[in-house]
Design an enzyme around this catalytic site. Sequence first.
Site, PDB file in Angstrom:
ATOM      1  N   ASP A   1      24.632  58.485  -0.262  1.00 55.58           N
ATOM      2  CA  ASP A   1      25.980  58.081  -0.658  1.00 55.58           C
ATOM      3  C   ASP A   1      26.976  58.227   0.493  1.00 55.58           C
ATOM      4  OD1 ASP A   1      26.191  60.848  -0.593  1.00 55.58           O
ATOM      5  OD2 ASP A   1      27.154  61.037  -2.552  1.00 55.58           O
TER       6      ASP A   1
ATOM      7  N   SER B   1      21.911  66.340  -2.187  1.00 51.47           N
ATOM      8  CA  SER B   1      22.610  65.620  -1.125  1.00 51.47           C
ATOM      9  C   SER B   1      22.113  66.014   0.270  1.00 51.47           C
ATOM     10  CB  SER B   1      24.114  65.842  -1.261  1.00 51.47           C
ATOM     11  OG  SER B   1      24.839  65.050  -0.362  1.00 51.47           O
TER      12      SER B   1
ATOM     13  N   ASP C   1      22.788  60.289   4.512  1.00 53.97           N
ATOM     14  CA  ASP C   1      22.484  61.647   4.074  1.00 53.97           C
ATOM     15  C   ASP C   1      21.360  61.605   3.045  1.00 53.97           C
ATOM     16  OD1 ASP C   1      23.989  60.551   1.997  1.00 53.97           O
ATOM     17  OD2 ASP C   1      24.870  62.460   1.436  1.00 53.97           O
TER      18      ASP C   1
ATOM     19  N   ASP D   1      20.972  61.765  -0.199  1.00 48.13           N
ATOM     20  CA  ASP D   1      20.994  60.902  -1.390  1.00 48.13           C
ATOM     21  C   ASP D   1      21.678  59.562  -1.128  1.00 48.13           C
ATOM     22  OD1 ASP D   1      23.567  61.977  -1.234  1.00 48.13           O
ATOM     23  OD2 ASP D   1      23.832  62.022  -3.409  1.00 48.13           O
TER      24      ASP D   1
END
Length: 444
Positions: A242, A99, A238, A240
């Site tokens: 999400d 992340s 961010d 990843d």
Amino acid sequence: MGKYFGTDGVRERANEGLTLEMSIKIGQYLGWYYGKEKHARILIGKDTRLSGDMFELGLAAGATSMGAQVYLLGVCPTPAISYLVRKERFDCGIMVSASHNPYYDNGIKCFNHNGEKMEEDLLLEIEAYMDGNCTIDLASGDHIGEYFNWEDGLEIYMSWLKEIVPVDLEGYHIAVDLANGSATSTVVETLDSLGATVEAINNSPNGININTKCGSTHPENLQRMMRENDFDLGLAFDGDADRLIAVDPDGNLVDGDYILYICSRYMKEKNTLNKNMCVTTVMANLGLYKALDANKIDYIKTDVGDKYVFEEMQKNDYYLGGEQSGHIIFYEHAVTGDGLLTALKLLEIMKNTGKSVKELSEGLFIYPQLLKNVKVNDKTRALNDKALKEVVDDVAKELGDEGRILVRPSGTEPLIRVMVEAKTDDLCAQYVDRVVEFVEKNNY
């Protein structure tokens, strides 16, 4: 939480806390578990960090050794895995990502066949296998599995987003910060195909620049870009993809609290805010609650973490929820936060109302907030101490309706987090320091 899997999967420093052997064993157990009656079908994606290839191939090797058919999506957003597992009826999905963490960390997040975070009972079984506490038989002969590079997956995901939010963005000028991460695989192409003019920064991942002074956790360059140019909206993702933090044309941040406010008001007006409910966490700003009250919108507070937000939404069929950090869940469409879906929803509201994001934010006053961490030896003893509770209660009484204090333990470190919201920064500092000094003085 188990030994390896936390609330958001395994996440450690690559080749130190998280090793290739661990990824192989995770792949093996999932390949075996879902392949008891047939070849398991497993979807794997990754973000752009250097160690992603290693863990992606380790998971694939482990799963195919148990007979699984593995589909490699390549670099993709985490929510793409969640959606495609459901849509294409995979047995499970795996995302290789840490992340918003630095490139030298990595993680493995597992999704069940519904695209939801995998059940804890199954994760504990995987951990038992990782620790050598159980054995499973490898596949052999024509039962050994194989892997495929699935080139159509991202197109299916992006087409779905445009179907559920079919907004015409002709004439919109949008700046995006892609964090040199997963968003580089989808964001520009999607916005461009909807007619927007898009200018991207941090769109050249090299394996080690993901999240480096960029993206939703470091939006300063995007804020400067917005102030110095003529854009309708800025979007920061961010690692990843999400999460989303937006930026208005004046360079002001539009975080998850603003997005929840804007979306809940619009959804209520359109009669799509199911049960008139907005799900938040205890870290949402006091100003959001006051603004929701003023608009006669109900809300619920969960523990910190999108996992808890989703559980509340799923249990009661609520359609909107999220976190200040930019994890927003539109449960009518998805079971996880999706930065690009959130961006499209925000742009759809701007388009349909003819208002800027600044105009849509009117009526929301965000209280200044200060958070400090205090190191302690025993979090439970400190938080249960009567004297500390009295200090916290005194602060709460002095703040009254014009502020609040929240004292809670860190989930992973020997820390107590002290957060105060008040009308001014000076008041925040005054009250936080009072509690912090008390904790330090009493040497918990």
